[in-house]
Motif scaffolding. Structure first.
Motif, PDB file in Angstrom:
ATOM      1  N   TYR A 167       8.372  22.564   7.816  1.00 47.22           N
ATOM      2  CA  TYR A 167       8.311  21.404   6.906  1.00 47.22           C
ATOM      3  C   TYR A 167       6.962  20.678   7.024  1.00 47.22           C
ATOM      4  O   TYR A 167       6.458  20.124   6.042  1.00 47.22           O
ATOM      5  N   ALA A 168       6.363  20.714   8.212  1.00 43.68           N
ATOM      6  CA  ALA A 168       5.027  20.097   8.363  1.00 43.68           C
ATOM      7  C   ALA A 168       4.001  20.878   7.529  1.00 43.68           C
ATOM      8  O   ALA A 168       3.115  20.285   6.900  1.00 43.68           O
ATOM      9  N   GLN A 217       4.718  22.608   4.812  1.00 38.70           N
ATOM     10  CA  GLN A 217       5.027  22.256   3.414  1.00 38.70           C
ATOM     11  C   GLN A 217       4.387  20.916   3.047  1.00 38.70           C
ATOM     12  O   GLN A 217       3.804  20.766   1.967  1.00 38.70           O
ATOM     13  N   GLU A 218       4.494  19.945   3.965  1.00 46.07           N
ATOM     14  CA  GLU A 218       3.936  18.632   3.662  1.00 46.07           C
ATOM     15  C   GLU A 218       2.413  18.705   3.521  1.00 46.07           C
ATOM     16  O   GLU A 218       1.829  18.095   2.609  1.00 46.07           O
ATOM     17  N   VAL A 277       1.610  20.323   0.141  1.00 45.35           N
ATOM     18  CA  VAL A 277       1.813  19.409  -0.983  1.00 45.35           C
ATOM     19  C   VAL A 277       0.730  18.321  -0.970  1.00 45.35           C
ATOM     20  O   VAL A 277       0.239  17.910  -2.032  1.00 45.35           O
ATOM     21  N   ALA A 278       0.314  17.908   0.218  1.00 44.50           N
ATOM     22  CA  ALA A 278      -0.755  16.896   0.325  1.00 44.50           C
ATOM     23  C   ALA A 278      -2.047  17.430  -0.295  1.00 44.50           C
ATOM     24  O   ALA A 278      -2.791  16.695  -0.959  1.00 44.50           O
ATOM     25  N   ILE A 293      11.774  12.225   3.559  1.00 43.49           N
ATOM     26  CA  ILE A 293      11.276  12.370   2.187  1.00 43.49           C
ATOM     27  C   ILE A 293      11.757  11.161   1.389  1.00 43.49           C
ATOM     28  O   ILE A 293      12.959  10.980   1.212  1.00 43.49           O
ATOM     29  N   ARG A 347      14.225  14.708   6.953  1.00 47.83           N
ATOM     30  CA  ARG A 347      12.845  15.181   6.744  1.00 47.83           C
ATOM     31  C   ARG A 347      11.910  14.068   6.290  1.00 47.83           C
ATOM     32  O   ARG A 347      10.758  14.323   5.931  1.00 47.83           O
ATOM     33  N   ASN A 386       6.731  25.768   0.358  1.00 48.03           N
ATOM     34  CA  ASN A 386       7.322  24.806  -0.587  1.00 48.03           C
ATOM     35  C   ASN A 386       8.452  25.443  -1.374  1.00 48.03           C
ATOM     36  O   ASN A 386       8.579  25.236  -2.592  1.00 48.03           O
ATOM     37  N   ARG A 425       9.195  20.246  -2.800  1.00 51.20           N
ATOM     38  CA  ARG A 425       8.698  19.143  -3.627  1.00 51.20           C
ATOM     39  C   ARG A 425       8.206  19.659  -4.968  1.00 51.20           C
ATOM     40  O   ARG A 425       7.657  20.749  -5.074  1.00 51.20           O
TER      41      ARG A 425
END
Ligand code: OOG
Ligand code: MG
Length: 256
Positions: free
Chosen positions: A40-41, A43-44, A47-48, A216, A214, A158, A82
Motif C-alpha cells: 500500500y505504501a 501504491q500511495e 498515486v502521488a 484513506i 489504510r 494500484n 485509487r
C-alpha cells in the motif's frame, strides 16, 4: 527466495513508467519481499507521482469483491485502489486501446460518497455515506506481464486501475440481486449484483474498514467502484456496454 528489501519509491516509479509507456513488467514477488503495508505504501507513492503531474483524485475502487473475480485471478481478499480524473471516461465517450497494455473490462456498480469521512473519526452509518448509485464499467490493465501477479503485487500496482466510466447517477436504492449484462465486442456476459459481496452496499462496509486501516480519506463527491460482478473480459474495439436492471446502462466506444 527474494532477499532484497523493497525500495518503495523505485518500485512506484517502475510501475508508473510501465503505465505511461504501456510496457509491462515482471511480477515483483520474484525479486523482493513485500508485505501488505509496503504494497500500500508503493501504491500511495505511485498515486502521488500521478498527482504531482496534475491528476486529481476522484475516488476509490474495490477489487476481488466477487467470487468470479477471486477465482479468475487467484486472489481471495478485498483490495482497494485509487481513481483519478485521468482515468475517467464520460458515459458515451471514446477510449483508445493504444494507451493500454492488455485491457479488460468489468461490469460494476458505482456509489457516490455524500459526506466527508475522516479515517480517524467515528464510524459513519453506511447508508448515510452514500448519496447516489449508478451502473459503471472499470477498465483494468495490470502492469504485470500476462496479468500474473501476487496479492501484494496487485496492491502495489494500484489494483490494476486504468480507466472507468459511470452512468447516470440515481438516488440511493437497494440494488441487491439485479441482473447485470456486459457486452464487449461480440462477448456477452450475464451476472447479478448479488455476486458483489451478496449486495454491493457491502462494498461500502468493507471500504469504510479499509479506509480506516489504510488511512484513506473519503470526500463528498468521491466515486466508489464496488468491484466486478463477473470475471473481466478483454476490451476490444467497438462498443462496450453494461446494463444493470433498474439502474440503466453505461456505454463507451472503443477505438483501435
Ligand atoms: C485486479 C483488479 C480487480 C475487481 O473489480 O475485482 C478489480 C485485477 O483483476 O487485475 O478491479
Ligand atoms: Mg474492478
Amino acid at each position: 527466495m527474494p532477499t532484497t528489501t523493497a525500495d518503495v519509491d523505485d518500485i512506484a516509479r517502475r510501475l508508473d513508467d510501465a503505465q505511461r509507456d504501456s510496457a509491462d513488467v515482471e511480477s515483483l514477488a520474484d525479486e523482493v519481499d513485500i508485505d501488505v503495508d509496503t504494497a500500500y505504501a508503493i501504491q500511495e507513492a505511485l498515486v502521488a507521482r500521478r498527482c504531482e503531474r496534475g491528476e486529481r483524485l476522484t475516488g476509490v475502487k474495490l477489487g476481488f469483491t466477487s467470487l468470479a473475480k477471486m477465482r479468475q485471478m487467484g486472489v481471495s481478499e478485498v483490495i482497494v485502489g485509487r481513481l483519478t480524473d485521468a482515468m475517467a471516461v464520460a458515459d458515451g465517450g471514446d477510449l483508445d486501446l493504444g494507451r493500454f497494455i492488455h485491457p479488460k473490462v468489468e461490469p460494476e456498480v458505482a456509489y457516490r460518497i455524500g459526506v466527508d469521512v475522516d479515517p480517524d473519526g467515528p464510524a459513519p452509518d453506511v447508508r448515510a455515506c452514500v448519496d447516489a448509485v449508478a451502473p459503471a464499467m472499470e477498465i483494468i490493465d495490470s502492469r504485470y506481464r500476462d496479468f500474473r501477479f501476487t496479492y501484494t503485487d496487485v496492491i502495489a500496482d494500484n489494483t490494476s486501475a486504468a480507466a472507468y466510466v459511470v452512468g447516470e447517477w440515481r438516488s440511493p436504492r437497494a440494488v441487491s440481486d439485479r441482473a447485470v449484462h456486459l457486452t464487449a465486442g461480440d462477448v456477452v456476459v450475464d451476472g447479478s449484483t448479488a455476486a458483489i459481496l451478496d449486495d454491493p452496499i457491502n462494498a461500502i462496509v468493507r471500504l469504510l474498514e479499509l479506509a480506516r486501516r489504510r488511512r484513506i480519506p473519503l470526500r463528498a463527491g468521491d466515486v466508489v467502484l464496488a468491484g466486478a460482478a463477473t470475471a473481466a473480459v478483454p476490451l476490444v474495439s467497438g462498443e462496450a456496454r453494461c446494463v444493470v436492471d433498474g439502474l440503466g446502462s453505461v456505454t463507451i466506444r472503443v477505438n483501435p
